[in-house]
Write a protein that holds these residues in place. Structure first.
Motif, PDB file in Angstrom:
ATOM      1  N   GLY A 127      44.813  73.717  20.654  1.00  0.00           N
ATOM      2  CA  GLY A 127      44.011  73.621  21.857  1.00  0.00           C
ATOM      3  C   GLY A 127      44.202  74.755  22.837  1.00  0.00           C
ATOM      4  O   GLY A 127      44.024  74.572  24.048  1.00  0.00           O
ATOM      5  N   HIS A 128      44.526  75.938  22.342  1.00  0.00           N
ATOM      6  CA  HIS A 128      44.716  77.093  23.216  1.00  0.00           C
ATOM      7  C   HIS A 128      43.406  77.876  23.364  1.00  0.00           C
ATOM      8  O   HIS A 128      42.702  78.101  22.379  1.00  0.00           O
TER       9      HIS A 128
ATOM     10  N   ASP B 237      43.709  82.053  14.088  1.00  0.00           N
ATOM     11  CA  ASP B 237      42.695  81.323  14.855  1.00  0.00           C
ATOM     12  C   ASP B 237      42.728  79.830  14.545  1.00  0.00           C
ATOM     13  O   ASP B 237      42.457  79.010  15.429  1.00  0.00           O
ATOM     14  N   HIS B 238      43.079  79.482  13.314  1.00  0.00           N
ATOM     15  CA  HIS B 238      43.234  78.063  12.962  1.00  0.00           C
ATOM     16  C   HIS B 238      44.228  77.388  13.891  1.00  0.00           C
ATOM     17  O   HIS B 238      43.959  76.296  14.430  1.00  0.00           O
ATOM     18  N   HIS B 239      45.377  78.022  14.100  1.00  0.00           N
ATOM     19  CA  HIS B 239      46.407  77.406  14.929  1.00  0.00           C
ATOM     20  C   HIS B 239      46.034  77.434  16.411  1.00  0.00           C
ATOM     21  O   HIS B 239      46.391  76.511  17.156  1.00  0.00           O
ATOM     22  N   ARG B 240      45.319  78.441  16.847  1.00  0.00           N
ATOM     23  CA  ARG B 240      44.837  78.450  18.228  1.00  0.00           C
ATOM     24  C   ARG B 240      43.975  77.229  18.482  1.00  0.00           C
ATOM     25  O   ARG B 240      44.110  76.551  19.509  1.00  0.00           O
TER      26      ARG B 240
ATOM     27  N   ILE C 154      53.714  68.407  15.147  1.00  0.00           N
ATOM     28  CA  ILE C 154      53.328  69.816  15.259  1.00  0.00           C
ATOM     29  C   ILE C 154      53.283  70.448  13.883  1.00  0.00           C
ATOM     30  O   ILE C 154      52.324  71.154  13.526  1.00  0.00           O
ATOM     31  N   LEU C 155      54.297  70.183  13.088  1.00  0.00           N
ATOM     32  CA  LEU C 155      54.378  70.771  11.755  1.00  0.00           C
ATOM     33  C   LEU C 155      53.219  70.305  10.878  1.00  0.00           C
ATOM     34  O   LEU C 155      52.731  71.057  10.024  1.00  0.00           O
ATOM     35  N   SER C 156      52.751  69.093  11.104  1.00  0.00           N
ATOM     36  CA  SER C 156      51.630  68.578  10.312  1.00  0.00           C
ATOM     37  C   SER C 156      50.337  69.337  10.587  1.00  0.00           C
ATOM     38  O   SER C 156      49.392  69.269   9.796  1.00  0.00           O
ATOM     39  N   GLN C 157      50.285  70.064  11.705  1.00  0.00           N
ATOM     40  CA  GLN C 157      49.102  70.848  12.053  1.00  0.00           C
ATOM     41  C   GLN C 157      49.165  72.290  11.562  1.00  0.00           C
ATOM     42  O   GLN C 157      48.182  73.024  11.668  1.00  0.00           O
ATOM     43  N   VAL C 158      50.324  72.683  11.045  1.00  0.00           N
ATOM     44  CA  VAL C 158      50.469  74.041  10.529  1.00  0.00           C
ATOM     45  C   VAL C 158      49.755  74.145   9.185  1.00  0.00           C
ATOM     46  O   VAL C 158      49.833  73.249   8.350  1.00  0.00           O
ATOM     47  N   HIS C 159      49.057  75.229   8.983  1.00  0.00           N
ATOM     48  CA  HIS C 159      48.242  75.415   7.769  1.00  0.00           C
ATOM     49  C   HIS C 159      49.099  75.327   6.509  1.00  0.00           C
ATOM     50  O   HIS C 159      50.230  75.820   6.461  1.00  0.00           O
TER      51      HIS C 159
END
Length: 359
Positions: free
Chosen positions: A126-127, A119-122, A49-54
């Motif tokens: 996959g939300h 919006d990047h994290h959305r 999850i952390l690897s997907q954070v900007h």
């Protein structure tokens, strides 16, 4: 509603903190000590999850511990002092699309970074819609943000309450917005004695999360005074000040990073009372199949009868954890107090006691 009115010295400290985190620090590399920057013990399930954070959000992380309590799916979580939003975004993945995460911070520069990447994290999580909300305000004055009574399942905070000039107001507001059975789960910096006033006026020491730290016993008493009757220490570590000049200013004061969980449960007792009760953990909490760690003194192995005091029984029975345990006993007969409970310094830097024992 009890208002929070700050004195001149307190507003100066607040302004200094805002400037320190909004202008002086451009990233975690600018910190002068290790008090507010660690990822020790990051669980394996969190790493993807952390690897997907900007990257820009990660760069502005100033936490001192992990604020990832168990069983978050579908819950509403409030992050006090969310900064650029690293913890908010990790939690937004863990609560899922049916959950919600609200971040509050007083620093516009930090919030601008958080909102820029919403919006990047959305998308990466996959939300269909973003499940996060960032609010500009003060953690001492949540009522100004229209956060209703009994509206939040869990409150988290990562190395921020020490920066608040009115810590009593923070705890009072946290208790107000939490739902019954909810919890304040947070990491912060504490000291082994009360900080001299002269040091609290040092903007660098305060900004580095040191001179605003509470003496641990004052924190315990403050928490109890505002409804959190039995603070539970989860983990702690000593803080080493790697800056010779700053270490010289603090002298013999010892600092610790510690994570606590404070439950909003009416009727908890001031001590660990023995009613002959026990629990058996079913092993059904995600990512914890073999044992559940309630706090530093409660390592509860799956399938094993585990004696508990009345407060611990209620922390498991009257909260979201209930369906994951079998409960034995009631409050009909009292057997005295659990042995070993005291009031000495609780931090020793060791891992959770795996033998059970005093609360």
């Amino acid at each position: 509603m009890q208002e929070t009115t700050l004195k001149k010295g307190q507003t100066d400290i607040q302004d200094n903190v805002r400037q320190y985190y909004g202008e002086t620090l451009t990233g975690s590399v600018d910190l002068q000590t290790n008090a507010c920057c660690t990822d020790a013990g990051l669980p394996n399930y969190v790493k993807p999850i952390l690897s997907q954070v900007h990257d820009e959000v990660l760069m502005r992380y100033y936490g001192c511990g992990l604020v990832l309590p168990e069983l978050l799916d579908g819950l509403t979580i409030l992050d006090l002092g969310c900064g650029a939003g690293r913890d908010v975004y990790v939690l937004s993945k863990l609560v899922g699309e049916q959950g919600r995460v609200i971040g509050v911070d007083m620093t516009e520069e930090q919030l601008a970074v958080a909102r820029q990447h919403q919006d990047h994290h959305r998308q990466v999580f996959g939300h269909a819609e973003s499940n996060v909300l960032f609010l500009h305000g003060y953690i001492e004055r949540l009522h100004e943000l229209d956060l209703a009574d009994n509206s939040v399942d869990i409150i988290v905070s990562n190395c921020v309450i020490n920066l608040a000039v009115d810590k009593a107001a923070v705890l009072r507001e946290a208790f107000r917005v939490l739902k019954p059975g909810g919890e304040l789960y947070f990491s912060d910096v504490y000291a082994d004695r009360r900080i001299p006033k002269a040091l609290t006026l040092d903007p660098v020491l305060y900004g580095e999360c040191l001179s605003g730290a509470l003496y641990w016993n004052d924190f315990h008493n403050l928490a109890k005074a505002h409804g959190f009757d039995d603070p539970r220490l989860i983990v702690d570590r000593p803080i080493t000040i790697g800056n010779t000049e700053l270490a010289a200013r603090t002298g013999n004061i010892k600092f610790f990073s510690a994570t606590y969980r404070l439950f909003k449960l009416a009727g908890l007792e001031p001590a660990c009372e023995d009613y002959g009760q026990s629990v058996v953990y079913r092993g059904t909490i995600p990512h914890h199949p073999h044992a559940f760690v309630l706090d530093k003194h409660h390592f509860i192995e799956t399938g094993k009868q585990f004696p508990v005091c009345g407060n611990t029984w209620r922390m498991l029975h009257d909260t979201r954890f209930a369906k994951h345990f079998d409960f034995y006993g009631n409050f009909d007969k009292h057997f005295g107090i659990f042995a070993g409970c005291g009031s000495t310094l609780p931090y020793d830097g060791n891992a959770s006691d795996q033998t059970g024992g005093c609360c």
